[in-house]
Write an enzyme that holds these catalytic residues in place. Structure first.
Site, PDB file in Angstrom:
ATOM      1  N   GLU A  78     -16.333  -4.570 -19.070  1.00 22.69           N
ATOM      2  CA  GLU A  78     -15.965  -5.257 -18.049  1.00 22.69           C
ATOM      3  C   GLU A  78     -15.984  -6.598 -17.402  1.00 22.69           C
ATOM      4  O   GLU A  78     -15.222  -7.261 -17.038  1.00 22.69           O
ATOM      5  CB  GLU A  78     -15.224  -4.316 -16.871  1.00 22.69           C
ATOM      6  N   ASP A  93     -10.866  -5.198 -15.124  1.00 29.21           N
ATOM      7  CA  ASP A  93     -12.168  -5.708 -14.192  1.00 29.21           C
ATOM      8  C   ASP A  93     -11.636  -6.893 -16.149  1.00 29.21           C
ATOM      9  O   ASP A  93     -12.354  -8.610 -15.341  1.00 29.21           O
ATOM     10  CB  ASP A  93     -13.243  -5.703 -13.993  1.00 29.21           C
ATOM     11  N   CYS A 127     -11.140   3.224 -20.731  1.00 29.01           N
ATOM     12  CA  CYS A 127     -10.809   3.447 -19.047  1.00 29.01           C
ATOM     13  C   CYS A 127     -10.149   2.420 -18.114  1.00 29.01           C
ATOM     14  O   CYS A 127     -10.395   3.300 -16.986  1.00 29.01           O
ATOM     15  CB  CYS A 127     -12.447   3.979 -18.816  1.00 29.01           C
ATOM     16  N   HIS A 175       1.052  -1.327  -0.036  1.00 27.96           N
ATOM     17  CA  HIS A 175       0.044  -0.072  -0.342  1.00 27.96           C
ATOM     18  C   HIS A 175       1.051   1.033   0.043  1.00 27.96           C
ATOM     19  O   HIS A 175       0.211   2.219  -0.318  1.00 27.96           O
ATOM     20  CB  HIS A 175      -0.775   0.461   0.843  1.00 27.96           C
TER      21      HIS A 175
END
Length: 543
Positions: free
Chosen positions: A429, A453, A500, A188
């Site tokens: 997606e 995805d 996108c 992270h």
């Protein structure tokens, strides 16, 4: 000269004084208590204060790195509200009549051992999260305000490790780069460094002492190296590279106001993906031609209850007015999977990526969906807004969406509230949507391909599982063929199609996208101008 090899997080250079940051590690001592109720109250007070801190961290970091980058703080908060964790600490304090500090540390060690021993890589990584959460409570109980000391000048921070909380709160104007002994390029902290555009090295074995503290440091992000008191030759080479980086940045800035047109005259729209309205300055600075993806779920995350119609309307109106007549595509609520809001009370799922998310939540909770649609249609009168629906898999979903939209417009008309007819599109997606895209194209105004995805579902690979990195191939021929099929079907129906997902910023695929006929690319704001330069220097390969 000392040289240390690490793993590079971002390919950038930095030159400056090194500041060794050491946290004060306090040993947790077990002590007996006579008033168990008071000790339980101390535990809960520290837990609640930590939750308040994490909510603040989430809100502040979402403004800087977007809601996806800030999601780790929401995960920490959820851990602090986990019943099994709370009861375990309560039980050990009560059963052994011990202090809250020791109870927290003991349960934390137990949970860390449990997670570390799991086969699933994602669950193993949670051990570090448990440690971060327990340290936050122990700091609060000790009365330590925590945080990095105020920096008098810009420095290269060197530390054993940095938590996401420490990273997101780094004063960007005072941090040239950071280097850590621990960490991972996929952690992270590393993700936040990339988002914040801070040069960083992780897993760099080096001493945290006077051998480097206060000395001149040089970061070579390309090769993952830290030089301490570098030789003149090294320093000169890195300075030359920095000058080249700045020259390239200025070249990109000179493209502001120019069209994204190929050598053979084909216009490609370059739009920006944003996580919230605070990203608008970056959108304008990088001269995006519109917003291709406004992730509306930022309005729902980090809250105790559903945002009202007026709250949503105010944000959408601001974005539309700021962008003037440029397109603003608002994706409807995409809660679910790794984006959770407690008040939705979504059921626990074994495989949330395949579960109740995106349009499925909207269609099963029409009252929530209608509130958002009302706000969007109202805001449409203030700019060039379009709506995009996520996770579509069937024609039946399109029909149901249209029914609800008709109901919303009828309600607004009946109440005398102004609204505007808006273009409506869907995200492609899922493989299902790609395969029936010829039929879907007849029912909508545009397509936007969500490659993140689409790749995950097509390859049957969890994109959040680091153990599968070697198998995750975003350039897989099946993905490119699927994109080509979708584009062909869209153009046959006379509608535009964009990309996108992360793949949109992949410069190695630019020629493929031009050849396939993609109309739009929607990427992070910082990628707009580099892509514009490449488009203006490219043409359709007629091979």
């Amino acid at each position: 000269m000392l040289t240390f090899q690490g793993k590079s997080v971002i390919n950038k250079t930095a030159i400056g004084k090194i500041f060794v940051y050491k946290r004060e590690e306090r040993q947790v001592i077990q002590s007996k208590v006579s008033d168990i109720s008071a000790e339980l109250a101390r535990f809960h007070s520290a837990r609640e204060e930590a939750i308040v801190e994490l909510r603040h961290l989430y809100g502040e970091s979402a403004k800087t790195v977007g809601e996806s980058g800030a999601a780790i703080f929401e995960m920490y908060r959820i851990m602090l509200e986990d019943v099994s964790f709370i009861e375990a600490v309560e039980n050990i304090i009560a059963a052994e009549s011990i202090n809250a500090e020791y109870g927290i540390a003991a349960v934390s060690d137990r949970f860390q051992d449990m997670f570390s021993g799991m086969e699933d890589a994602y669950m193993r990584e949670r051990a570090a999260d448990v440690k971060a959460v327990s340290k936050r409570m122990l700091r609060i109980l000790s009365g330590d305000t925590g945080g990095m000391p105020e920096l008098a000048e810009p420095v290269i921070i060197v530390a054993e490790d940095l938590t996401p909380g420490e990273t997101v709160q780094l004063p960007k104007e005072k941090v040239l780069a950071f280097v850590t002994v621990q960490g991972s390029p996929n952690s992270h902290t590393a993700i936040l460094a990339r988002t914040m555009n801070i040069p960083a090295l992780v897993r760099t074995p080096l001493p945290l002492d006077d051998a480097i503290d206060g000395k001149l440091g040089v970061i070579d992000g390309e090769n993952g190296l830290l030089y301490v008191e570098p030789e003149e030759e090294i320093l000169t080479a890195i300075e030359a590279r920095r000058e080249a980086e700045e020259e390239k940045r200025q070249q990109f800035l000179s493209l502001r106001g120019r069209e994204s047109v190929t050598l053979d005259g084909r216009k490609i729209n370059l739009f920006a993906n944003i996580g919230n309205s605070e990203d608008l300055p970056m959108v304008l600075e990088n001269d995006a031609e519109g917003i291709g993806l406004l992730r509306s779920e930022f309005l729902y995350l980090g809250k105790k209850d559903y945002p009202t119609e007026e709250e949503q309307f105010a944000v959408y109106k601001t974005v539309a007015e700021t962008m003037v007549d440029k397109p603003v595509i608002i994706r409807t609520l995409d809660i679910g999977d790794d984006k959770q809001a407690d008040y939705f009370k979504l059921p626990k799922e074994e495989n949330p990526a395949m579960g109740l998310r995106g349009i499925r939540i909207c269609l099963t909770r029409p009252e929530v969906f209608k509130t958002q649609l009302r706000a969007i249609f109202r805001a449409g009168t203030y700019g060039n807004i379009a709506i995009m629906y996520p996770m579509i898999t069937s024609m039946e979903e399109i029909r149901r969406i249209k029914e609800i939209v008709s109901e919303v417009k009828a309600e607004l008309k009946g109440e005398g509230i102004p609204y505007k007819e808006l273009k409506q599109g869907i995200m492609i997606e899922t493989p299902a949507a790609a395969i029936i895209s010829n039929e879907l194209a007849k029912e909508v105004d545009f397509f936007s391909i969500g490659t993140n995805d689409l790749t995950q579902y097509t390859l049957a690979i969890d994109r959040q599982n680091p153990e599968l990195d070697a198998f995750y191939d975003a350039h897989h021929p099946a993905i490119l063929k699927m994109i080509q099929t979708v584009v062909e079907n869209a153009h046959k129906a006379g509608i535009r199609v964009g990309i996108c997902g992360e793949l949109g910023a992949d410069t190695s695929l630019m020629q493929d996208f031009l050849q396939i006929g993609v109309d739009e690319l929607s990427v992070s704001p910082s990628r707009i101008l580099p892509l514009r330069k490449m488009i203006r220097e490219s043409g359709v390969d007629k091979r």
